[in-house]
Design a protein around this motif. Structure first.
Motif, short mmCIF file in Angstrom:
data_model
loop_
_atom_site.label_atom_id
_atom_site.label_comp_id
_atom_site.label_asym_id
_atom_site.label_seq_id
_atom_site.Cartn_x
_atom_site.Cartn_y
_atom_site.Cartn_z
N THR A 36 0.84 -1.21 -0.13
CA THR A 36 0.07 -0.10 0.41
C THR A 36 0.74 1.23 0.07
O THR A 36 2.04 1.27 0.47
N THR A 37 0.18 2.29 -0.08
CA THR A 37 0.85 3.61 -0.23
C THR A 37 1.49 4.23 0.84
O THR A 37 1.67 5.26 1.81
N ALA A 38 0.57 3.00 2.13
CA ALA A 38 1.64 3.34 3.38
C ALA A 38 2.96 2.69 3.69
O ALA A 38 3.43 2.41 5.16
N LEU A 39 2.68 2.06 2.63
CA LEU A 39 4.42 1.62 2.23
C LEU A 39 4.26 -0.23 3.19
O LEU A 39 5.62 -0.25 4.34
N GLU A 40 3.35 -0.72 3.37
CA GLU A 40 3.59 -1.93 4.51
C GLU A 40 2.71 -2.57 3.24
O GLU A 40 1.73 -2.62 2.62
N TRP A 41 2.76 -4.54 3.70
CA TRP A 41 1.69 -5.00 3.10
C TRP A 41 -0.08 -5.04 3.49
O TRP A 41 0.41 -5.79 5.01
N ASP A 42 -1.20 -4.80 3.03
CA ASP A 42 -2.44 -5.53 3.93
C ASP A 42 -3.09 -5.75 3.04
O ASP A 42 -3.29 -5.84 1.65
N ARG A 43 -4.09 -6.33 3.59
CA ARG A 43 -5.44 -6.89 2.94
C ARG A 43 -6.18 -6.75 2.17
O ARG A 43 -6.23 -5.29 1.73
N THR A 44 -6.18 -7.33 0.53
CA THR A 44 -6.87 -6.61 -0.34
C THR A 44 -7.50 -7.54 -1.09
O THR A 44 -7.52 -8.94 -1.29
N ASP A 45 -8.67 -6.90 -2.24
CA ASP A 45 -9.33 -7.90 -2.64
C ASP A 45 -9.19 -7.14 -4.29
O ASP A 45 -10.00 -7.71 -5.17
N LEU A 46 -7.95 -7.12 -4.72
CA LEU A 46 -8.04 -6.59 -5.62
C LEU A 46 -8.37 -7.73 -6.66
O LEU A 46 -8.59 -8.05 -7.81
N LEU A 47 -7.36 -8.75 -6.34
CA LEU A 47 -7.31 -10.05 -8.04
C LEU A 47 -8.80 -10.90 -7.19
O LEU A 47 -9.31 -10.81 -8.29
N ASP A 48 -9.87 -10.32 -5.93
CA ASP A 48 -11.09 -11.25 -6.17
C ASP A 48 -12.12 -9.95 -7.34
O ASP A 48 -12.30 -10.00 -8.41
N ARG A 49 -11.68 -8.70 -7.41
CA ARG A 49 -12.51 -7.65 -8.33
C ARG A 49 -11.96 -8.08 -9.72
O ARG A 49 -12.93 -7.54 -10.53
N ILE A 50 -10.63 -8.48 -9.88
CA ILE A 50 -10.02 -8.98 -11.99
C ILE A 50 -11.40 -9.60 -12.05
O ILE A 50 -11.53 -9.71 -12.91
N ARG A 51 -11.26 -10.92 -11.07
CA ARG A 51 -11.46 -12.16 -11.60
C ARG A 51 -13.08 -11.86 -11.50
O ARG A 51 -13.39 -12.62 -12.19
N THR A 52 -13.91 -11.14 -10.88
CA THR A 52 -15.06 -10.95 -11.38
C THR A 52 -15.64 -9.36 -11.63
O THR A 52 -16.49 -9.37 -12.44
N GLY A 53 -14.15 -9.24 -12.51
CA GLY A 53 -15.21 -8.24 -14.43
C GLY A 53 -15.39 -7.10 -13.05
O GLY A 53 -15.44 -5.60 -13.50
#
Length: 89
Positions: A36-53
């Protein structure tokens, strides 16, 4: 204790390239994480959002070194944005 084995994915498309991706997501832990822009790894749903269009990025598997390079890229982007926006923390 065994170290976690992550797989990393660069999100590309639009103006974002493999050398300068939108973000990098890692999987292999409890849940997918994006750097993230907080310069740390944090939970994301981006892959799900891409998979579902719901998001149109391309997903490209990359190595750990590419992910580490993105951490540096993200830090540079954050520093540039802070300078552009008045130097606030």
């Amino acid at each position: 204790m065994t170290a976690k084995k992550y797989r990393y994915y660069a999100l590309t498309g639009y103006q974002y390239t493999l050398e300068n991706p939108f973000t990098v997501v890692r999987v292999g832990g409890e849940f997918p994480e994006g750097f993230t822009t907080a310069l740390e790894w944090d939970r994301t749903d981006l892959l799900d959002r891409i998979r579902t269009g719901r998001d149109g990025y391309e997903v490209v598997e990359v190595g750990e070194e590419d992910a580490k390079r993105f951490e540096t890229t993200q830090a540079r982007r954050v520093a540039e944005a802070r300078e552009r926006d008045g130097g606030g923390a």
